[in-house]
Design a protein around this motif. Structure first.
Motif, PDB file in Angstrom:
ATOM      1  N   ASP A 300      -5.481  36.116   0.539  1.00 40.40           N
ATOM      2  CA  ASP A 300      -6.766  35.456   0.317  1.00 40.40           C
ATOM      3  C   ASP A 300      -7.884  36.489   0.230  1.00 40.40           C
ATOM      4  N   ILE A 306      -1.181  34.604   2.210  1.00 43.06           N
ATOM      5  CA  ILE A 306      -1.043  33.147   2.142  1.00 43.06           C
ATOM      6  C   ILE A 306       0.258  32.732   1.454  1.00 43.06           C
ATOM      7  N   LYS A 307       0.912  33.654   0.730  1.00 47.67           N
ATOM      8  CA  LYS A 307       2.212  33.326   0.147  1.00 47.67           C
ATOM      9  C   LYS A 307       2.946  34.637  -0.160  1.00 47.67           C
ATOM     10  N   VAL A 327      -4.709  24.675  -9.165  1.00 43.26           N
ATOM     11  CA  VAL A 327      -3.629  25.071  -8.266  1.00 43.26           C
ATOM     12  C   VAL A 327      -2.824  26.189  -8.898  1.00 43.26           C
ATOM     13  N   MET A 340       0.837  25.393  -4.907  1.00 48.05           N
ATOM     14  CA  MET A 340      -0.075  25.513  -3.769  1.00 48.05           C
ATOM     15  C   MET A 340      -1.504  25.617  -4.274  1.00 48.05           C
ATOM     16  N   THR A 341      -2.446  25.315  -3.401  1.00 54.77           N
ATOM     17  CA  THR A 341      -3.858  25.506  -3.713  1.00 54.77           C
ATOM     18  C   THR A 341      -4.183  26.986  -3.574  1.00 54.77           C
ATOM     19  N   GLU A 343      -6.160  28.182  -1.648  1.00 53.75           N
ATOM     20  CA  GLU A 343      -6.346  28.476  -0.222  1.00 53.75           C
ATOM     21  C   GLU A 343      -5.011  28.653   0.501  1.00 53.75           C
ATOM     22  N   GLY A 344      -3.896  28.404  -0.207  1.00 52.33           N
ATOM     23  CA  GLY A 344      -2.583  28.614   0.383  1.00 52.33           C
ATOM     24  C   GLY A 344      -1.906  27.344   0.872  1.00 52.33           C
ATOM     25  N   LYS A 345      -2.502  26.185   0.655  1.00 54.19           N
ATOM     26  CA  LYS A 345      -1.901  24.922   1.108  1.00 54.19           C
ATOM     27  C   LYS A 345      -0.865  24.461   0.085  1.00 54.19           C
ATOM     28  N   ASN A 346       0.348  24.140   0.589  1.00 55.53           N
ATOM     29  CA  ASN A 346       1.390  23.647  -0.300  1.00 55.53           C
ATOM     30  C   ASN A 346       1.075  22.233  -0.772  1.00 55.53           C
ATOM     31  N   VAL A 347       1.074  22.038  -2.086  1.00 55.38           N
ATOM     32  CA  VAL A 347       0.895  20.718  -2.679  1.00 55.38           C
ATOM     33  C   VAL A 347       2.253  20.133  -3.049  1.00 55.38           C
ATOM     34  N   LYS A 378       1.579  13.788  -5.325  1.00 56.39           N
ATOM     35  CA  LYS A 378       1.939  13.640  -3.917  1.00 56.39           C
ATOM     36  C   LYS A 378       3.412  13.949  -3.675  1.00 56.39           C
TER      37      LYS A 378
END
Length: 586
Positions: A300, A306-307, A327, A340-341, A343-347, A378
């Motif tokens: 980041d 983050i990944k 993403v 992932m976003t 920001e590192g959030k897995n979608v 989702k």
């Protein structure tokens, strides 16, 4: 050139501020501009002003009338007379550059001359409180009282939009000066990098992005801080990229990359094959992508991982209903795909052998355990992973699905539209949402999305897109050729052995080894009695000229016009061969 660029930038800022001022909106037409109110009623009608800028924060409008610039209000009261050949917008210090009678200066909002009209050019004021002025091929700076703070003796000068210091060039070397005219460094830099900074509201530039400026000595990079202290000396790195907003920047030495902070310390060692900021469209993000031995890591903007263990990444966009999110579509070192976003959030978790881009939609195609399905943002299964193929073009509203060797069509939510009864389905290029070429029992036809037959399923071949071809379909049946319109109307009966389309009025056909020319309605243009016909396609497609028509009959070459009238005859074969060598075979 610089003045034009800066003017455009300021225009954009004021356009954003003024466009909705007091609910007035600019309009344009017939080379003039005006304003309407929130009810679309004309307040300033068209036909008076050649240009109107948006209303600024002081309710003043920069206007052009009869080739001259001035300022008015929304009621067309003249606030500054139309005396100027060129007039700029007002900056925060209340001055606008202006030109009249071939000389430039600056005025205030009352129209009073603050900087006299003695210069060849006066630029805008920025954070330094100074404006660049130009006269007799030399440059300097003035303040908002018109005082020459840095004299007009230099070959070049420059400033950023947000720094208080400016730069000056002498003998092709640059130095930093304070805004009071004090020289801060020697004339020693080959160049000073002006760096772009963007946020949601504006775009601007600075020399000190992340707190440090990149300067070059003898074409090698160095970093200095705002106190002109050297933080990273010349020669330490071969390559230095600008720091991000949090003070971290990419550096390289001997083709190995690392990351430093704005204290010059290496926070990521020089051990990577490549480090870069990922780009989204034309924007460069604050993230870092580190590559070593073919594997990527994503950090980041604060150098936090983050990944890791990534093989590739691409940008994607997902429709979340009320808004879109950007993403990263990733492939990990297990050859699985996920999303992932930034920001590192897995979608979407890393559980797919293939994962197509969402491309701004709510759903996409995925592959798991060798079978294809459809998921939404989702990660819910809309179509189970039990299909041999699923295809969809970017602009299609449907999915074409192959299941147990039969094709059908589903909508974007996975609902069945066309039963799984066909051997193949392909969208028609001109209407891929509603019309499809289908194959059944070895024969082709065209249906619409309701299943209605447009062209009967009885043909050996049906064309889809054809370069330089007609807005229609070529069809073949029992070794004979014809043509149907997109609506299913037969244009040319299926009776010809060959059919070579040039234009709607020039289609070469053959029947029983004789050639002629018809139009798209099957009307005879040149009768079917020749052994061969040649058309000069280059003149048709590239020179937009009437084609030259050559025919062969009883071993004699002749030239005809489009009305079947003979122009020449007994043309030498060598002339025809030279012109149509791709046709002629010995």
């Amino acid at each position: 050139m610089k003045k034009l660029i800066l003017t455009s930038f300021l225009f954009l800022i004021f356009a954003c501020q003024g466009q909705t001022s007091e609910n007035y909106k600019r309009i344009s037409g017939n080379n003039s501009w005006g304003f309407v109110d929130e009810n679309e009623k004309e307040v300033i009608p068209l036909g008076i002003y050649e240009f109107l800028n948006p209303i600024d924060e002081k309710n003043m409008i920069l206007a052009k009338k009869n080739g001259k610039d001035g300022y008015i209000d929304i009621h067309q009261n003249i606030l500054i007379a139309f005396d100027y050949d060129d007039l700029g917008v007002f900056t925060d210090n209340g001055l606008a550059p202006a030109t009249k009678d071939g000389k430039s200066g600056a005025i205030n909002r009352k129209g009073e001359t603050i900087i006299p009209f003695v210069y060849d050019e006066v630029n805008y004021f920025y954070k330094s409180g100074l404006a660049i002025v130009h006269k007799n091929g030399k440059y300097g700076f003035v303040n908002n009282q018109g005082e020459e703070i840095i004299p007009l003796i230099y070959e070049k000068v420059d400033q950023s939009m947000v720094d208080e210091v400016v730069i000056v060039s002498k003998n092709k070397k640059w130095a930093f000066f304070a805004n009071n005219g004090e020289q801060l460094t020697k004339f020693q830099f080959d160049k000073v990098i002006d760096l772009p900074i963007s946020n949601e509201k504006s775009h601007y530039s600075t020399y000190f992005k992340g707190g440090l400026a990149i300067v070059y000595l003898e074409n090698k990079p160095q970093l200095i801080n705002k106190n002109m202290q050297v933080i990273v000396p010349v020669g330490k790195y071969d390559y230095i990229e600008s720091l991000n907003k949090n003070g971290f920047g990419i550096v390289a030495k001997n083709n190995k990359y690392g990351i430093i902070n704005n204290q010059g310390q290496e926070v990521i060692p020089l051990e990577y094959n490549k480090i870069e900021h990922p780009k989204r469209y034309s924007n460069i993000l604050e993230l870092f992508v580190l590559e070593k031995n073919g594997t990527l890591q994503i950090f980041d903007e604060n150098i936090k991982p983050i990944k890791q263990n990534i093989l590739s990444y691409t940008w994607d966009k997902i429709d979340l209903g009320d808004y879109y999110i950007d993403v990263l579509l990733l492939k990990n070192n297990q050859n699985n795909y996920g999303i992932m976003t930034e920001e590192g959030k897995n979608v979407i978790p890393f559980e797919f052998e293939e994962l197509q881009a969402f491309d701004g939609e709510e759903t996409t195609i995925a592959k798991k355990n060798g079978k294809y399905g459809i998921i939404n943002f989702k990660n819910q299964n809309l179509v189970a992973f039990e299909n041999d193929e699923i295809t969809s073009s970017k602009f299609s509203e449907t999915y074409i699905v192959k299941h147990q060797n039969k094709f059908g069509i589903l909508d974007k939510q996975g609902n069945k539209i066309i039963d799984f009864v066909f051997e193949d389905i392909q969208p028609c290029y001109y209407d891929e949402n509603n019309k499809f070429i289908i194959k059944s029992n070895g024969k082709y036809g065209i249906i619409d999305l309701s299943g209605k037959e447009i062209i009967p399923t009885e043909y050996d071949e049906i064309s889809n897109w054809v370069e330089y071809g007609p807005e229609a379909h070529f069809v073949s049946k029992d070794n004979k050729k014809g043509m149907f319109s997109k609506e299913g109307k037969q244009l040319i009966p299926i009776v010809y052995d060959k059919l070579n389309y040039f234009t709607n009025n020039l289609i070469i056909v053959s029947q029983n080894k004789k050639y002629g020319i018809i139009d798209i309605s099957n009307k005879n243009v040149i009768p079917l009695k020749y052994d061969k016909i040649y058309l000069d396609w280059y003149k048709i497609y590239y020179e937009n000229q009437e084609p030259e028509i050559y025919v062969l009959k009883d071993k004699i070459y002749s030239q005809l016009d489009k009305n079947n009238k003979q122009i020449r005859t007994n043309i030498p074969k060598n002339e025809i061969k030279e012109k149509f060598e791709y046709y002629i075979k010995e």
